[in-house]
Design an enzyme around this catalytic site. Structure first.
Site, PDB file in Angstrom:
ATOM      1  CG  PHE A 162      -5.397  21.469  26.170  1.00  0.00           C
ATOM      2  CD1 PHE A 162      -6.160  22.281  26.151  1.00  0.00           C
ATOM      3  CD2 PHE A 162      -4.459  20.881  27.115  1.00  0.00           C
ATOM      4  CE1 PHE A 162      -6.594  22.542  27.657  1.00  0.00           C
ATOM      5  CE2 PHE A 162      -5.093  20.906  28.423  1.00  0.00           C
ATOM      6  CZ  PHE A 162      -6.120  21.911  28.801  1.00  0.00           C
ATOM      7  CG  ASP A 194      -8.907  21.522  20.944  1.00  0.00           C
ATOM      8  OD1 ASP A 194      -7.822  21.821  20.968  1.00  0.00           O
ATOM      9  OD2 ASP A 194      -9.763  22.419  21.149  1.00  0.00           O
ATOM     10  CG  ASP A 220       0.723  22.153  23.330  1.00  0.00           C
ATOM     11  OD1 ASP A 220       1.210  23.154  24.029  1.00  0.00           O
ATOM     12  OD2 ASP A 220       0.784  22.251  22.115  1.00  0.00           O
ATOM     13  CB  CYS A 238       2.784  28.680  24.674  1.00  0.00           C
ATOM     14  SG  CYS A 238       0.729  28.680  25.005  1.00  0.00           S
TER      15      CYS A 238
END
Ligand code: SAH
Length: 421
Positions: free
Chosen positions: A251, A273, A327, A367
């Protein structure tokens, strides 16, 4: 001084008629403790129906002032509180003070060869629903509620009084972008102000510095406001541990962690990604840092691929790394998605460990503000135990100083650094 463009000058001014509100006892307690939102269901009395951006004054049952905030009839977060306990006039001066205070907090960053950072972190800097990011001489202002529209002229004027920049770009949240009736001609990616000699929009992509490394960002079309500024300190930690290591960055977006790893002396850096524009930007960011000998010498590989598939493929190929960084984007948009998100985090830990050498370092972040810190770290540990590789923690990290936290939902970023046997 930058020029105010027509987009801004034609916006409506704030209404002079204030809405008076009363709220439930629990909402009053939350407000006094500093929570910045009043939900629609907490309102018990209201003087009249208002429009987005009207100022709503909240009173207690003895008609004493409790707070004043921005009214938004289109959202369950009906009022975003600007000022509590002591009454104040919400105007250009008030915005000016808020921006000055936020700017002072960021001063240490500017000494670290960094001119890309978050200047205003919404609720946490006292301006709920509004974000301002700096990328060198380009500033990006992102709105999450139409309640800011009538106040935008004042906010921009206050910004110009405290900061120097060439362009100010507007970004709109996904929800706000669909509320055409409330936008008064504002569009996602438009320029709000520009220096007369600099043209209407920034020329090409914007270059800025983060801890001495150069990155490009696309503030008009990029994800968020163009870059994930919140990971700066975690990237720095990765730089410190990368000497002589092979690093897998999953990511990777535009390669933030990848560049830091290479600069820290990593020999091999693989970035994954599924967004081709993101991996292409990674390749350009590598070029922007060829003045750094370690970056010049590192071997890079970028893969435009689904992260889960890439990890499974690498396992099948028996590829292994000294450091694996995971991430992912936000997995839980609301409470009902928390379990699915936790399952995805566990799956990622499992897949990450499959390609991590014995004694290697796993870096895994979340997140999703809906997923609590405890739940997240427990999920990673559980998954690692199930794979027979219980983790030894190095560090748990959170927010950097330009992403302060002043209320519960403000804490969204969490990251674990751990070694796996
Ligand atoms: N680590 C990055 C930020 C990551 S943001 C940084 O430091 O800048 C999340 C990224 O995951 C986005 O770039 C998005 O394109 C990518 N992404 C989302 N789902 C994916 C998937 N299933 N496979 C691969 N990439 C994915």
């Amino acid at each position: 001084m930058t020029e105010i463009l027509p987009a801004l000058s034609q916006l409506p001014s704030p209404s002079t008629q204030r809405i008076a509100l009363r709220i439930t006892a629990p909402a009053e307690r939350a407000l006094k403790q500093g929570h910045p939102w009043i939900f629609d269901q907490s309102i018990t009395e209201q003087s009249h129906k208002g429009a987005p951006g009207d100022l709503a004054v909240i009173f207690d049952d003895k008609r004493r002032f409790l707070g004043v905030g921005l009214y938004d009839p289109t959202s369950p977060i009906r009022v975003r509180v600007l000022q509590k306990i002591k009454p104040a006039t919400i105007d250009n001066n008030w915005f000016h003070e808020k921006i000055k205070t936020a700017d002072a907090i960021r001063a240490p960053l500017r000494k670290q060869e960094t001119d890309g950072y978050r200047l205003i972190h919404g609720e946490n800097d006292g301006l709920p629903g509004l974000v301002i990011d700096r990328y060198a001489e380009t500033f990006v202002l992102k709105l999450y509620t139409p309640a800011w529209v009538p106040h935008l002229k004042d906010v921009c004027a206050a910004l110009q009084q405290t900061q120097h920049f060439d362009h100010l770009i507007l970004r709109l949240s996904r929800t706000l972008n669909k509320q055409a009736d409330e936008l008064h001609g504002l569009t996602d990616g438009m320029t709000l102000t520009a220096s007369p000699d600099k043209g209407q929009t920034p020329e090409g992509l914007v270059l800025f510095k983060e801890n001495g490394l150069t990155f490009e960002c696309d503030p008009i079309n990029g994800q968020k406001t163009g870059f994930f500024l919140d990971q700066r300190e975690n990237r720095e930690r990765v730089r410190d541990m990368s000497e002589g290591k092979s690093v897998l960055n999953v990511f990777s977006y535009t390669g933030g962690f990848s560049l830091y790893a290479a600069d820290g002396g990593a020999t091999e850096v693989v970035s994954v990604d599924f967004s081709t524009p993101a991996t292409q930007a990674t390749l350009r960011n590598i070029q922007h840092n060829q003045n750094k000998p370690n970056v010049k010498n590192a071997k890079f590989e970028t893969l435009d691929q689904d992260a889960f598939e890439a990890l499974m493929q690498m396992k099948a190929e028996k590829r292994q790394f000294d450091i694996v960084i995971l991430d992912p984007p936000m997995f839980a948009q609301n409470q009902s998605q928390v379990e699915t998100a936790l399952a995805a985090y566990r799956r990622l830990t499992h897949l990450g460990l499959d390609v991590l050498k014995r004694g290697g370092i796993l870096v895994q972040a979340s997140c999703s503000s809906r997923v609590s810190t405890v739940e997240f770290f427990d999920a990673i540990h559980r998954s690692a135990r199930e794979t027979g590789r219980p983790l030894e923690e190095i560090e748990r990290t959170g927010h950097a100083l330009d992403h302060p936290i002043t209320y519960k939902e403000g804490a969204y970023l969490k990251c674990l650094f751990a070694t796996a046997p």
